[in-house]
Design an enzyme around this catalytic site. Structure first.
Site, PDB file in Angstrom:
ATOM      1  CG  HIS A  90      22.395  42.750  20.556  1.00  0.00           C
ATOM      2  ND1 HIS A  90      22.891  41.998  19.410  1.00  0.00           N
ATOM      3  CD2 HIS A  90      23.692  43.017  20.993  1.00  0.00           C
ATOM      4  CE1 HIS A  90      24.276  41.978  18.714  1.00  0.00           C
ATOM      5  NE2 HIS A  90      24.823  42.113  19.953  1.00  0.00           N
ATOM      6  CB  CYS A 129      21.741  40.255  14.948  1.00  0.00           C
ATOM      7  SG  CYS A 129      22.134  40.080  16.944  1.00  0.00           S
ATOM      8  CD  GLU A 160      16.937  43.225  19.374  1.00  0.00           C
ATOM      9  OE1 GLU A 160      17.057  42.886  17.929  1.00  0.00           O
ATOM     10  OE2 GLU A 160      17.984  43.605  19.691  1.00  0.00           O
ATOM     11  CB  CYS A 175      18.741  39.259  19.014  1.00  0.00           C
ATOM     12  SG  CYS A 175      19.656  40.309  20.297  1.00  0.00           S
TER      13      CYS A 175
END
Length: 156
Positions: free
Chosen positions: A53, A83, A55, A86
């Site tokens: 992801h 999320c 991040e 993350c």
């Protein structure tokens, strides 16, 4: 530079990565002392890595740049509210703050709904949708005991 500049950079990375087919429409930058020290876009599709992801990619980039596993004094700018995965990575990295653009409800509307993960976390282990079974705790605990006795450990 201000928050507006850096959040727009995160949004730019989200669009760029999405248009390049790297993954979903997510981007992130990490700033320290007015300098971008880490950046990333979602690379789940490009790398076949469900943890890639934006991040997490940005955290890895920033930590490599700084030569440390902590992001003290840093701000993470992300195109969308993080999320659960993350968010966990962010808390382990310990930046000073987070600035985000879209809400996780916006991501859900676009097809990226992480609500089921929050629901699973709240359930007892034996009721989660992915079965969990504990095994060999006593054997594994000996490694924790060795860690606690280790004189040259680095806490994090």
């Amino acid at each position: 530079m201000n928050d507006e500049h850096y959040i727009r950079e995160a949004i730019r990375l989200a669009r760029e990565g999405m248009e390049a087919g790297q993954g979903g429409p997510f981007g992130a930058v990490i700033v320290k002392d007015g300098q971008i020290i880490g950046q990333g876009c979602n690379q789940v599709l490009a790398t076949n890595d469900p943890t890639a992801h934006a991040e997490v990619v940005a955290i890895r980039d920033a930590c490599q740049h700084l030569g440390t596993f902590q992001l003290e004094g840093c701000t993470l700018y992300t195109s969308c509210e993080p999320c659960p995965m993350c968010l966990g990575a962010i808390y382990w990295a310990r930046p000073a703050r987070i600035v985000y653009a879209c809400l996780h409800s916006d991501a859900a509307q676009a097809g990226f709904d992480d609500h089921f993960i929050y629901q699973q976390i709240e359930k007892p282990r034996e009721q989660r949708s992915i079965p969990m079974h504990q095994s060999h705790r006593d054997e594994a605990w000996t490694v924790f005991e060795a860690w606690m006795e280790k004189g040259d450990k680095t806490l994090y």
